[in-house]
Design a protein around this motif. Structure first.
Motif, PDB file in Angstrom:
ATOM      1  N   ILE A 151       0.847  -1.197   0.000  1.00 17.42           N
ATOM      2  CA  ILE A 151       0.000   0.000   0.000  1.00 17.42           C
ATOM      3  C   ILE A 151       0.885   1.250   0.000  1.00 17.42           C
ATOM      4  N   GLY A 152       0.585   2.177  -0.892  1.00 11.73           N
ATOM      5  CA  GLY A 152       1.349   3.406  -1.001  1.00 11.73           C
ATOM      6  C   GLY A 152       2.483   3.350  -2.000  1.00 11.73           C
ATOM      7  N   PHE A 153       2.684   2.154  -2.644  1.00 12.21           N
ATOM      8  CA  PHE A 153       3.742   2.006  -3.635  1.00 12.21           C
ATOM      9  C   PHE A 153       3.182   1.386  -4.909  1.00 12.21           C
ATOM     10  N   LEU A 154       3.829   1.671  -6.031  1.00 16.82           N
ATOM     11  CA  LEU A 154       3.451   1.065  -7.301  1.00 16.82           C
ATOM     12  C   LEU A 154       3.901  -0.391  -7.334  1.00 16.82           C
ATOM     13  N   SER A 155       3.014  -1.295  -7.774  1.00 21.51           N
ATOM     14  CA  SER A 155       3.357  -2.713  -7.865  1.00 21.51           C
ATOM     15  C   SER A 155       4.416  -2.925  -8.945  1.00 21.51           C
ATOM     16  N   LYS A 156       5.217  -3.988  -8.775  1.00 18.40           N
ATOM     17  CA  LYS A 156       6.331  -4.235  -9.694  1.00 18.40           C
ATOM     18  C   LYS A 156       6.444  -5.724  -9.978  1.00 18.40           C
ATOM     19  N   ARG A 157       6.602  -6.079 -11.264  1.00 19.37           N
ATOM     20  CA  ARG A 157       6.803  -7.469 -11.665  1.00 19.37           C
ATOM     21  C   ARG A 157       8.301  -7.716 -11.910  1.00 19.37           C
ATOM     22  N   VAL A 158       8.791  -8.861 -11.399  1.00 22.57           N
ATOM     23  CA  VAL A 158      10.209  -9.199 -11.494  1.00 22.57           C
ATOM     24  C   VAL A 158      10.340 -10.624 -12.017  1.00 22.57           C
ATOM     25  N   SER A 159      11.164 -10.803 -13.037  1.00 20.28           N
ATOM     26  CA  SER A 159      11.425 -12.138 -13.570  1.00 20.28           C
ATOM     27  C   SER A 159      12.466 -12.836 -12.703  1.00 20.28           C
ATOM     28  N   ALA A 160      12.168 -14.092 -12.340  1.00 20.76           N
ATOM     29  CA  ALA A 160      13.045 -14.847 -11.445  1.00 20.76           C
ATOM     30  C   ALA A 160      13.655 -16.052 -12.137  1.00 20.76           C
ATOM     31  N   ASP A 161      13.734 -16.032 -13.459  1.00 16.21           N
ATOM     32  CA  ASP A 161      14.262 -17.193 -14.195  1.00 16.21           C
ATOM     33  C   ASP A 161      15.720 -17.462 -13.851  1.00 16.21           C
ATOM     34  N   ASN A 162      16.517 -16.400 -13.680  1.00 15.57           N
ATOM     35  CA  ASN A 162      17.942 -16.562 -13.427  1.00 15.57           C
ATOM     36  C   ASN A 162      18.296 -16.282 -11.965  1.00 15.57           C
ATOM     37  N   SER A 163      17.387 -16.618 -11.069  1.00 13.94           N
ATOM     38  CA  SER A 163      17.614 -16.343  -9.657  1.00 13.94           C
ATOM     39  C   SER A 163      18.676 -17.264  -9.082  1.00 13.94           C
ATOM     40  N   ASP A 164      19.433 -16.740  -8.106  1.00 11.70           N
ATOM     41  CA  ASP A 164      20.474 -17.493  -7.421  1.00 11.70           C
ATOM     42  C   ASP A 164      20.233 -17.381  -5.923  1.00 11.70           C
ATOM     43  N   PRO A 165      19.996 -18.495  -5.198  1.00 10.94           N
ATOM     44  CA  PRO A 165      19.721 -18.431  -3.751  1.00 10.94           C
ATOM     45  C   PRO A 165      20.818 -17.738  -2.968  1.00 10.94           C
ATOM     46  N   LYS A 166      22.051 -17.719  -3.514  1.00 11.95           N
ATOM     47  CA  LYS A 166      23.148 -17.089  -2.795  1.00 11.95           C
ATOM     48  C   LYS A 166      23.182 -15.578  -3.017  1.00 11.95           C
ATOM     49  N   ASN A 167      22.591 -15.107  -4.120  1.00 12.82           N
ATOM     50  CA  ASN A 167      22.550 -13.675  -4.424  1.00 12.82           C
ATOM     51  C   ASN A 167      21.093 -13.242  -4.555  1.00 12.82           C
ATOM     52  N   CYS A 168      20.565 -12.673  -3.481  1.00 11.16           N
ATOM     53  CA  CYS A 168      19.141 -12.326  -3.445  1.00 11.16           C
ATOM     54  C   CYS A 168      18.860 -11.076  -4.283  1.00 11.16           C
ATOM     55  N   PHE A 169      17.599 -10.978  -4.754  1.00 11.17           N
ATOM     56  CA  PHE A 169      17.164  -9.824  -5.536  1.00 11.17           C
ATOM     57  C   PHE A 169      17.192  -8.559  -4.670  1.00 11.17           C
ATOM     58  N   GLN A 170      17.469  -7.416  -5.304  1.00 12.88           N
ATOM     59  CA  GLN A 170      17.339  -6.098  -4.687  1.00 12.88           C
ATOM     60  C   GLN A 170      16.223  -5.369  -5.437  1.00 12.88           C
ATOM     61  N   ILE A 171      15.035  -5.304  -4.833  1.00 13.65           N
ATOM     62  CA  ILE A 171      13.850  -4.765  -5.511  1.00 13.65           C
ATOM     63  C   ILE A 171      13.493  -3.412  -4.898  1.00 13.65           C
ATOM     64  N   VAL A 172      13.347  -2.387  -5.733  1.00 18.96           N
ATOM     65  CA  VAL A 172      13.038  -1.025  -5.281  1.00 18.96           C
ATOM     66  C   VAL A 172      11.647  -0.643  -5.774  1.00 18.96           C
ATOM     67  N   LEU A 173      10.768  -0.182  -4.846  1.00 15.60           N
ATOM     68  CA  LEU A 173       9.403   0.223  -5.194  1.00 15.60           C
ATOM     69  C   LEU A 173       9.283   1.738  -5.187  1.00 15.60           C
ATOM     70  N   GLU A 174       8.602   2.253  -6.200  1.00 17.16           N
ATOM     71  CA  GLU A 174       8.353   3.689  -6.300  1.00 17.16           C
ATOM     72  C   GLU A 174       7.057   4.034  -5.568  1.00 17.16           C
ATOM     73  N   PRO A 175       6.996   5.203  -4.876  1.00 18.42           N
ATOM     74  CA  PRO A 175       5.762   5.594  -4.181  1.00 18.42           C
ATOM     75  C   PRO A 175       4.622   5.844  -5.160  1.00 18.42           C
ATOM     76  N   GLU A 176       3.395   5.571  -4.706  1.00 14.03           N
ATOM     77  CA  GLU A 176       2.208   5.781  -5.541  1.00 14.03           C
ATOM     78  C   GLU A 176       1.654   7.174  -5.261  1.00 14.03           C
ATOM     79  N   ILE A 177       1.862   8.092  -6.169  1.00 15.33           N
ATOM     80  CA  ILE A 177       1.490   9.494  -5.974  1.00 15.33           C
ATOM     81  C   ILE A 177      -0.017   9.668  -5.888  1.00 15.33           C
TER      82      ILE A 177
END
Length: 844
Positions: A151-177
């Protein structure tokens, strides 16, 4: 001997019992059916692929087992893994997929801080939430697209095809104006003020716009703009909601009942306007968890709803200076401190002089000055302060502890002297009013559906007056103290998405002491009373946003130990959306109150703060009980808003000494009730940066004292007609507001001149409240401007003018016999004259 038919019956019964025994042993059923049974019993949701469970059959687990025990049984009985997420979602995987996980961190784009409780959806089925570090992990499947939302942020879709359990995703959400536009659209009277579905008004001071005459979001000043709320003597210590007295309102600050609400004897609120986060005001239909009130409820909370960054602020106006600071000790704890003090010790501003003249007119202090000789001398000192402290600590993911402390004090010292007819006369008066309070609360989220909250609180109030006179060397001491403490327990149960149930218990103890001591002649009186009450509360809420139905009903069962008496207080709130623009609302409540303020003599405490607290004795001072019902229509479309509310209110058990009579009833002690029938109308229109509104209130308010010769007559706090209008302009950081308020005069009692012997006058009155004062009319203006430096420091300057036209509004009138001339004189009290104020504030 048994007949053949009897043998046949026993034979059938035997095989039926065998069949039942066979069922107890159980038989294999499909895993799909077992999953459905577990979902219904434990309110959870399973996520799985159909091919993973197709064709599997096994013995069902016992219903008496816990959720974890059932999942362990299924794991051992199948080649599947059951992943339990917060006792809400359960993911089913084949064992070979267990090591394939996805992990990540979610941050805010504005301050780069982690976002807690963000939703992570996988294939729109499996869902997990981030912890306080913004971390999450989930099982990898064939289709690996993550949907991240909060709530208060824009939703974001992220592809996880090349995910690595040792290197976690860094996901940044933009505020919903767009969230800001929704908040402005819901504004009523001003930005930062809204009306809730339960009928209450909610003020968010940090989002507060501007109101005429106000440059700060003062809770008690702002609420007087709401239709049906007035102050008959222009004081925040005398707020009248639908014809009730001030002491019939319940004022709570972070769960602490406040017995003192005003600085400068009512002209300034004791609640720091820069501190509160949420202020809820109930005129009717309050929750069953609110007791000890037969009129309104004002619930002030300074606890933030979400984690906030460190902040600091300081400000000054022509009456006081304040400072505020919040510091995060860790990611799970913070402290918050505020303090405010009058500047009257150092400088007497024009604002202070107008306040002083308003407060002390027609008191024993100004009476002394009126009888002065040419050598009259006076030395006065006045000051006030308030301070608060908050400590909040999260313990793990489920517990939170909050400690709140508040202290308030007003001090007045006045020394007067004069010589008349070679007789020296002097008086040294000291008046102190203070309120201390503390609340310790513990909150635990047992799971997603059950929450418990416990409050332990204390509030101590003291009003002390000392008067020493040179004539007879007499000392008069008056003291009124209140000690209130108790414990509140509240449980919340979310049964489903539409229905919730709250239950709880409250214990409250209040002790009141009244002391009077006089020297020469010697007199001493001390009365102390203690009252203990227990309350059991049950409250249910149904909220269906699709059908536009909101229904909340509760019951409070009070037991008063001293009187061995039970009192039932049902409450109801019903809101139905006839369509998306038009809503119908029904509110009703029965309430009771065991404490009240009375006036023994109008000159007690020098006539400044002459009210003292007492508690009911169930005889001469009965328990006050009220009943109220209101019906309203709320219409909103195309930036137009119309709110029409009709109400009926009756309060039983009032005493004449609690109503402030200054006529023939001043020394009469009897009990009765008052009854109010009224209508409140609010029309509002928003046009670009302009917001304008018009309100009208009608009240027909009458006393009924059955044991008095004039049984029924108008209430002292009756304002038959009240009209308000305001227009506000807000653009960027500039705000300005202009408004006016007009009320019909309050009732007063005139003397019956035909019955008075002026050679030896004794006051004889007409029927109580037989006439009215002239109308009250006032025009107010306020404006603020805010700007920010390149270093992020915010500055705010404000200016206000009360009573721009400098109209002399009479707000009180009574009659007395002059000791100098032995004649009847009329005593008038007036509202504030033109009063300017300026403020400057710095925030980090």
């Amino acid at each position: 001997m048994l007949l053949p038919k009897q043998y046949h019956f026993l034979f059938c019964l035997f095989f039926y019992v065998l069949n039942l025994l066979g069922q107890d042993k159980g038989k294999a059923v499909s895993l799909n059916k077992i999953i459905i049974d577990i979902e219904q019993q434990h309110q959870v949701s399973f996520n799985y692929l159909e091919e993973n469970i197709a064709g599997l059959q096994l013995m069902p687990p016992k219903r008496s087992l816990s959720l974890d025990q059932k999942l362990e049984y299924l794991t051992q009985s199948t080649n599947l893994s059951f992943e339990n997420i917060d006792n809400k979602f359960i993911n089913i995987h084949k064992n070979k997929e267990l090591t394939q996980k996805i992990c990540g961190y979610v941050f805010s784009a504005t301050d780069k801080k982690p976002i807690e409780n963000a939703n992570i959806s996988l294939n729109n089925k499996a869902q997990v939430k981030t912890d306080y570090n913004g971390y999450f992990e989930c099982i990898k499947t064939n289709t690996n697209t993550l949907l991240v939302s909060h709530i208060g942020f824009l939703s974001k879709r992220v592809s996880a095809d090349n995910s690595d359990p040792k290197n976690c995703f860094q996901i940044v959400l933009e505020p919903e104006i767009t969230e800001l536009k929704e908040i402005k659209a819901s504004a009523i009277l001003a930005s930062g003020i809204s009306k809730n579905t339960d009928g209450s008004f909610e003020i968010k001071p940090k989002k507060f716009g501007i109101l005429p005459g106000l440059i700060e979001p003062d809770a008690l000043q702002a609420m007087q703009q709401i239709p049906g709320v007035n102050s008959i003597d222009e004081s925040v210590s005398s707020i009248n909601v639908r014809g009730g007295t001030h002491d019939q309102n319940l004022f709570l600050w972070n769960g602490i009942r406040m017995f003192q609400t005003g600085h400068f004897f009512g002209l300034i609120s004791v609640f720091n306007p820069n501190l509160a986060h949420t202020i809820s005001i109930y005129k009717n239909g309050s929750s069953a968890f609110f007791g000890e009130s037969v009129s309104s409820v004002v619930d002030i909370s300074s606890t933030p709803e979400t984690t906030e960054k460190n902040s600091f602020g300081a400000g000054i106006n022509m009456i006081n200076a304040d400072v505020y600071g919040k510091y995060n000790l860790s990611k799970k704890s913070f402290i918050e401190i505020s303090a405010r003090k009058s500047i009257t010790d150092f400088v007497e501003t024009p604002t202070y002089k107008e306040y002083f003249n308003k407060v002390f007119q027609n008191t024993t202090i100004t009476d002394f000055a009126q009888n002065q000789n040419v050598d009259y001398q006076s030395d006065k000192q006045f000051g006030f302060y308030d301070a608060t402290f908050k400590y909040a600590q999260k313990i793990g993911d489920k517990d939170q502890i909050i400690l709140d402390l508040i202290t308030i004090q007003d001090n007045l010292e006045v020394f007067q002297s004069a010589t008349a007819y070679d007789i020296y006369r002097s008086e040294n008066n000291t008046l102190r009013q203070q309120n201390y309070g503390g609340n310790l609360s513990w909150k635990r989220n047992w799971n997603s559906f059950n929450t418990t909250k416990i409050n332990i609180y204390n509030s101590a109030y003291e009003l002390l007056g000392n008067q020493r006179t040179s004539i007879g060397n007499q000392l008069v001491i008056q003291e009124n103290t209140v000690n209130n403490n108790g414990i509140n327990l509240e449980n919340q149960h979310i049964l489903n998405s539409k229905f919730s149930l709250n239950d709880g218990y409250q214990f409250n103890e209040i002790g009141v002491t009244n002391l009077e001591r006089v020297s020469n002649p010697d007199f001493f009186r001390k009365v102390k009373d203690v009252l203990r009450t227990h309350a059991v509360i049950v409250e249910g809420k149904y909220n269906d946003t699709i059908s536009r139905i909101y229904f909340k009903a509760g019951t409070r069962l009070n037991y008063i130990e001293n009187f061995k008496k039970f009192i039932i207080e049902p409450r109801i709130q019903f809101n139905y959306g006839i369509n998306k623009n038009l809503h119908f609302e029904l509110l009703g409540e029965l309430k009771s109150q065991n404490s009240q303020q009375i006036i023994d003599l109008q000159k007690d405490y020098f006539g400044i703060e002459k009210r003292r607290w007492i508690i009911a004795n169930n005889t001469s001072i009965p328990i006050q009980r009220s009943k109220q019902l209101s019906l309203s229509l709320f219409y909103k479309k195309n930036d137009w808003l119309l709110d029409i509310e009709n109400f009926y209110k009756r309060v039983n058990g009032i005493t004449t000494s609690s109503q402030g009579f200054q006529n023939q009833l001043e020394f009469v002690r009897t009990t009765g009730d008052y009854e109010v029938l009224g209508t409140e109308i609010l029309v509002q229109k928003k046009m670009n940066h302009f917001l304008t509104w018009f309100s009208y209130t009608f009240n027909n308010n009458n006393y009924d004292f059955p044991n008095y010769e004039f049984q029924r007559f108008p209430n002292n706090f009756e304002l038959i007609h009240t009209v308000s209008w305001a227009v506000m302009y807000e653009k960027n950081n500039f705000k300005i507001a202009l408004g006016t308020k007009w009320t019909s005069g309050k009732p007063i009692t005139s003397p019956d001149v035909s019955q008075i012997d002026f050679s030896d006058p004794v006051l004889v009155y007409h029927k109580p409240n037989n006439t009215n004062l002239h109308v009250f009319s006032q025009v107010n203006l306020s404006s603020t401007y805010k700007w920010e430096s390149v270093k992020g420091i915010q500055y705010k300057i404000g200016i206000s003018i009360l009573n721009i036209l400098n109209r002399k509004n009479e707000i009180g009138e009574y009659y007395r016999i002059s000791s100098l001339t032995n004649s009847i004189e009329e005593v008038e009290t007036f509202a504030l004259q033109r009063t300017p104020n300026m403020s400057f504030r710095v925030s980090l």
